[in-house]
Design an enzyme around this catalytic site. Structure first.
Site, short mmCIF file in Angstrom:
data_model
loop_
_atom_site.label_atom_id
_atom_site.label_comp_id
_atom_site.label_asym_id
_atom_site.label_seq_id
_atom_site.Cartn_x
_atom_site.Cartn_y
_atom_site.Cartn_z
N ASP A 97 0.83 -1.20 0.00
CA ASP A 97 0.00 0.00 0.00
C ASP A 97 0.87 1.25 0.00
O ASP A 97 2.10 1.20 0.15
CB ASP A 97 -1.01 -0.02 1.14
N LYS A 98 0.24 2.39 -0.18
CA LYS A 98 0.95 3.65 -0.36
C LYS A 98 1.92 3.94 0.77
O LYS A 98 3.04 4.44 0.54
CB LYS A 98 -0.06 4.79 -0.51
#
Length: 278
Positions: free
Chosen positions: A127-128
């Site tokens: 994820d980011k």
């Protein structure tokens, strides 16, 4: 006029003589496996009458073909199996794991500008806010096998948390924590090192649920400060600089294929890219 082939998997001829089955797949899947284009793009090409199989035009995307024996062409140009490429990226924080982001955010492909990444896809996601080891390949068979829970290929993460976790909390992560109706389990969780206010823990996962480690920690009332993937199977991130990319070695590819329980005789044409990129 195109001819729709029956999706029979039997190798029998009209006279009943048994022949080897080969590897039968739908035509869009064949073009995808050869690395020519995506399945959706292949369906468009086929419907437009631009694809031939053994010299005959095929316009039905549901046609079954022999991936190993058939000869394919698009616009009368023969298609051969694409060289298999394997890379690792040390993903920096703040990048999204997608090729094109509708919000215009930086993506992991920004780090692959010195690599021919047209057909490369990430093996899983980070994820980011997460960092660390992210594999890329155009070998869809290996990628799917590595992500299949049946293969039990572990991914190891080093995680900084906002406190010193105790033994009971680690045991709960290994026993499993239910969050939003899902049972989230770590195959291993342990303390790496600690300071006065926070600590680093090591967690191994053999399943890939969305934000799994963060959700497990949140359920325990613990804040995740940093999350770094340091290994995928037997492949370690090592000292690869943040944002840098390098090709996997032949030995690393072989280890991944063994962990994914795939044949290692090179029949898929696997080959590491020789030119390092960073």
């Amino acid at each position: 006029m195109s001819q729709r082939h029956s999706p029979q998997r039997s190798g029998k001829t009209a006279r009943g003589r048994q022949e080897p089955d080969g590897k039968r797949v739908t035509l869009p899947r064949a073009l995808s496996k050869l690395g020519y284009c995506s399945r959706t793009q292949a369906e468009t090409l086929i419907s437009a009458g631009r694809v031939t199989v053994n010299g005959r035009t095929v316009t039905d995307p549901s046609t079954w073909v022999d991936l190993e024996r058939s000869q394919f062409a698009v616009d009368d140009i023969a298609i051969s199996a694409e060289e298999k490429l394997y890379f690792m990226l040390n993903k920096p924080r703040g990048l999204v794991t997608t090729r094109d982001d509708p919000e215009g955010r930086p993506t992991v492909y920004d780090c692959l500008r010195d690599v021919d990444a047209r057909h490369l896809a990430p093996v899983g996601r980070l994820d980011k806010a997460s960092e660390g080891l992210l594999l890329f390949t155009n070998d869809t068979v290996l990628a799917q096998a590595l992500l299949d829970p049946v293969s039990h290929v572990g991914k190891v993460y080093h995680v900084q948390v906002d406190r010193i976790m105790d033994h009971e909390q680690f045991e709960r992560m290994e026993r499993g924590i239910i969050d939003d109706g899902e049972l989230l389990t770590a195959s291993m969780a342990r303390l790496l090192r600690s300071g006065d206010r926070n600590s680093w823990i090591e967690v191994e996962l053999k399943e890939g649920r969305n934000r799994q480690i963060r959700r497990m920690l949140e359920a325990l009332g613990i804040e995740c400060l940093r999350l770094v993937r340091v290994a995928f199977g037997d492949i370690a991130l090592g000292d690869l600089p943040k944002g840098a990319v390098r090709p996997l070695t032949e030995a690393e590819i072989l280890r991944l294929r063994r962990r994914a329980d795939l044949k290692t005789n090179g029949q898929n044409g696997s080959k590491a890219k020789r030119d390092a990129a960073s």
